[in-house]
Design a protein around this motif. Structure first.
Motif, mmCIF file in Angstrom:
data_model
loop_
_atom_site.group_PDB
_atom_site.id
_atom_site.type_symbol
_atom_site.label_atom_id
_atom_site.label_comp_id
_atom_site.label_asym_id
_atom_site.label_seq_id
_atom_site.Cartn_x
_atom_site.Cartn_y
_atom_site.Cartn_z
ATOM 1 N N ALA A 5 41.245 37.971 45.288
ATOM 2 C CA ALA A 5 40.056 38.035 45.631
ATOM 3 C C ALA A 5 39.417 39.073 44.581
ATOM 4 O O ALA A 5 38.145 39.012 44.350
ATOM 5 N N TYR A 6 40.237 40.044 43.947
ATOM 6 C CA TYR A 6 39.635 40.919 43.249
ATOM 7 C C TYR A 6 39.662 40.460 41.605
ATOM 8 O O TYR A 6 39.023 41.102 40.855
ATOM 9 N N ARG A 7 40.287 39.350 41.291
ATOM 10 C CA ARG A 7 40.061 38.741 39.918
ATOM 11 C C ARG A 7 38.788 38.289 39.855
ATOM 12 O O ARG A 7 38.428 36.879 40.049
ATOM 13 N N THR A 8 37.931 38.917 39.509
ATOM 14 C CA THR A 8 36.461 38.579 39.331
ATOM 15 C C THR A 8 35.685 39.266 37.989
ATOM 16 O O THR A 8 36.328 40.207 37.621
ATOM 17 N N GLU A 9 34.730 38.559 37.395
ATOM 18 C CA GLU A 9 33.967 39.246 36.468
ATOM 19 C C GLU A 9 33.235 40.303 36.893
ATOM 20 O O GLU A 9 32.639 41.092 36.046
ATOM 21 N N ALA A 10 33.161 40.508 38.399
ATOM 22 C CA ALA A 10 32.348 41.700 38.747
ATOM 23 C C ALA A 10 32.855 42.846 38.346
ATOM 24 O O ALA A 10 34.190 43.162 38.375
ATOM 25 N N GLU A 11 31.918 43.878 38.036
ATOM 26 C CA GLU A 11 32.655 45.261 37.526
ATOM 27 C C GLU A 11 32.956 46.139 38.609
ATOM 28 O O GLU A 11 33.933 46.863 38.525
#
Length: 279
Positions: free
Chosen positions: A72-78
């Motif tokens: 779930a933390y694998r995201t482009e969100a910083e």
């Protein structure tokens, strides 16, 4: 800055936010005898409550794996904010924290805050929506984290249930010294303490009196209610939730009111007719 808010499935979200790309719900598992499901978008409350009523075994839950959280933390969100069930009630927080460690070891540095809500249900919702509000204001990650922790330290969580057996049999009432016999129709008013444990705050003869006692506690203990959102979740009893809303808002003015039905994990612990309130 871009952001993402990850919650476990004990967090109730308004329908429109379930489709918001800023949010992701990580499901817990639920077991009732041989009936096993994930607490996700396919959860059927009516079917679940029927299974619980017909099964002699106590329902149980299982927390997500650290790997599921890591994904779930694998995201482009910083910036990533993770809100979980109280660590005193579930292993979800520990899995989320381990997932953060796995992510950092595998992919490198990232701003990930794993927050133990010290609550459940709409208590998690309070923190998730506050994270969104603060991010939309453009505040730095570190400032948002501090403000979330400050809010958590002031947040109040109360609940009244028709049936406390699931909580008791799953060992979630260890801090409660004694509960009166249900045959007397005395309904305890329970409170989630600020360290995430459960205690008895009062009681009423019958559900109406118990709801009144709970409303009294909310009104007495809240500070600056005009700046707060009153959140109520209910398990299959919208009328009871609306009654509680009226008992509270007739006496104090709040910024907003949000009423939601419980998803799977909250339904499991609240049982049919249970009501939870946070502010």
């Amino acid at each position: 800055m871009s952001y993402k808010i990850v919650v476990d499935s004990c967090c109730e979200l308004p329908e429109e936010l379930k489709k918001d790309p800023h949010f992701e719900i990580v499901p817990l598992g639920i077991e009732v005898g041989d009936y096993r499901i994930w607490d996700d978008e396919n959860f059927n409350q009516k079917e679940f409550l029927e299974k619980v009523a017909s099964c002699p075994e106590c329902p149980k839950s299982s927390c997500p794996s650290p790997e599921r959280y890591m994904n779930a933390y694998r995201t482009e969100a910083e910036h990533v904010y993770v809100v979980t069930l109280s660590a005193n009630l579930s292993g979800s927080y520990n899995s989320a924290a381990l997932g953060r460690n796995l992510y950092l070891e595998t992919y490198g540095e990232k701003d990930i805050c794993v927050l133990d809500s010290c609550s459940a249900s709409c208590g998690e919702t309070q923190l998730a929506l506050l994270a969104r509000e603060l991010e939309e204001q453009g505040l730095p990650f570190e400032t948002v984290v501090v403000k979330l922790e400050e809010f958590r330290s002031r947040m109040l969580t109360y609940f009244v249930l028709d049936n406390l057996e699931t909580l008791r049999k799953n060992g979630r009432l260890t801090g409660v010294k004694a509960l009166v016999a249900s045959t007397l129709n005395i309904k305890p008013v329970m409170v989630g303490t600020r360290d995430g444990r459960i205690e008895q705050a009062g009681q009423g003869i019958g559900i109406k009196k118990a709801l009144q006692k709970m409303a009294d506690a909310v009104v007495k203990n809240v500070t600056e209610p005009e700046k707060r959102t009153l959140m109520i979740t209910h398990c299959n009893n919208a009328a009871r939730a609306e009654n509680l809303r009226k008992l509270i808002t007739d006496r104090i003015r709040v910024k907003d009111v949000l009423i939601m039905d419980t998803a799977g994990i909250s339904s499991m612990y609240a049982n049919d007719g249970g009501v939870i309130v946070t502010i």
